[in-house]
Design an enzyme around this catalytic site. Structure first.
Site, PDB file in Angstrom:
ATOM      1  N   ASP A  69      42.368  11.518  59.995  1.00  0.00           N
ATOM      2  CA  ASP A  69      42.817  12.675  60.771  1.00  0.00           C
ATOM      3  C   ASP A  69      44.289  12.496  61.124  1.00  0.00           C
ATOM      4  OD1 ASP A  69      42.045  10.523  62.343  1.00  0.00           O
ATOM      5  OD2 ASP A  69      40.654  11.656  63.573  1.00  0.00           O
ATOM      6  N   GLU A 128      41.200  17.035  66.741  1.00  0.00           N
ATOM      7  CA  GLU A 128      41.120  17.203  68.194  1.00  0.00           C
ATOM      8  C   GLU A 128      40.780  18.638  68.584  1.00  0.00           C
ATOM      9  OE1 GLU A 128      41.066  14.824  70.167  1.00  0.00           O
ATOM     10  OE2 GLU A 128      42.083  13.150  69.210  1.00  0.00           O
TER      11      GLU A 128
END
Length: 376
Positions: A69, A128
């Site tokens: 990520d 997120e």
């Protein structure tokens, strides 16, 4: 002081954190780095603000995937780093700069030391929020390169460098965002009987929500509701017409998530009746539990224990949320904690992972990928 190439890459990335689906500068940095490698056996695609890279193997029978990520958080950094964030109000406070750097290190090794199987690297945006894993997984760009096996990692401040922790089966919880908007009737503070006070309504709601877990979820099946933000009102002498609660729900089972949401909805309906107001519930993004493939995880842990200098331990499941769970729902694989020995934890403005972990992780993961990718 001179630092290694990959430590410098981590520092470069740390300077430019960007929030979900706005990681344009990060994407360009990744693409620029890939452009410095030998691309004879490499194919590159972009997807939104992410990057997908395939290294073609010598005699492929499967595709092994690594997911990193790449997004940051809306946090003002307080590390004191010379290479602190140059983007005001944003920080790599969850270690995604480290995850991405390790991915680029693995990619570099894969290009120079080709294995039999194909490798696909997913540099994924928006972990997120609002969530990039599921749409990336479902994208046309990934369809023909969809891995047969996938792995991911997350830094763990509480573990020492040289330690990894994971377990077979459930590792991370199901998570859901929670937003509740209340609308009543505002008025003058001197005449409360003419208004419906949404500050008071919100206060009652927060208190009542505490009973959802304690009286509706099996004590052996963990769950958490956290209200992290409350807004409402304008000035001190006006009764608030509106209020808003923002929080998260975390459960270890899908059944508990359904039960918790059902109880929240019942309580909110009671607040509407009690305070003669209107309420809207929005669950926002929901992340599927991270469930590690038992056989692959066991095999990985045994490999690390026997053939690397890393210390591997079995951990308990955590209430952490991770959209990598969507990938593991469709693709056999696993995630593990990577110790970085930081005094401050994840999502903290002073998080400082020990950079020694970068080379260690690249080395042992390269060993594992070679071993796995050359097995027939």
């Amino acid at each position: 002081m001179t630092v290694s190439k990959f430590v410098q890459i981590r520092r470069d990335l740390h300077r430019i954190p960007e929030i979900g689906f706005k990681e344009w500068e990060t994407q360009q940095y990744i693409l620029d780095y890939i452009g410095t490698l030998s691309l004879e056996f490499v194919e590159v695609k972009t997807w939104k603000t992410g990057v997908i890279v395939k290294v073609n193997g010598k005699n492929p029978e499967k595709i092994i995937g690594y997911r990193a990520d790449i997004d940051g958080l809306p946090i003002t950094e307080e590390t004191g780093y010379e290479f602190a964030s140059i983007h005001e109000g944003m920080m790599h406070a969850c270690g995604h700069d480290v995850h991405t750097t390790i991915g680029l290190g693995l990619l570099t090794k894969a290009v120079s030391e080709r294995i039999d199987d194909d490798l696909v690297f997913l540099f994924q945006p928006a972990e997120e929020g609002p969530g990039g894993a599921l749409p990336m997984l479902e994208s046309e760009e990934l369809k023909e390169w969809k891995p047969n096996i996938i792995l991911g990692l997350h830094i763990a401040p509480e573990y020492a460098v040289g330690t990894i922790a994971t377990k077979e089966g459930l590792l991370f919880a199901n998570t859901s965002e929670l937003y509740i908007d209340l609308k009543g009737k505002g008025g003058h503070a001197a005449y409360p009987h003419t208004a419906n006070d949404m500050i008071v309504a919100a206060s009652h709601l927060v208190t009542q929500l505490q009973s959802v877990i304690s009286r509706n979820v099996n004590p052996l099946d963990s769950a958490v509701i956290t209200i992290g933000k409350i807004t409402g009102g304008t000035v001190q002498n006006i009764i608030a017409e509106k209020s808003r609660l923002e929080g998260t729900i975390r459960t270890l089972s899908v059944e508990s998530m359904k039960r918790v949401k059902s109880r929240i909805e019942a309580i909110v309906a009671g607040i509407e009746a009690s305070f003669q107001c209107e309420a809207i519930i929005d669950y926002g993004a929901m992340y599927h539990q991270v469930y590690n493939h038992e056989e692959l995880t066991r095999e990985f842990m045994q490999f690390v224990h026997k053939q690397t200098d890393m210390n591997v331990i079995t951990c308990t499941e955590a209430m952490t949320g991770e959209d990598f769970g969507y990938m593991l729902r469709e693709i056999p694989g696993f995630m593990f904690w990577l110790g970085v020995n930081s005094e401050y934890g994840l999502h903290h403005a002073k998080l400082k992972p020990d950079e020694e972990v970068i080379e260690k992780a690249i080395t042992f993961l390269s060993q594992y990928v070679k071993w796995k990718g050359n097995r027939k």
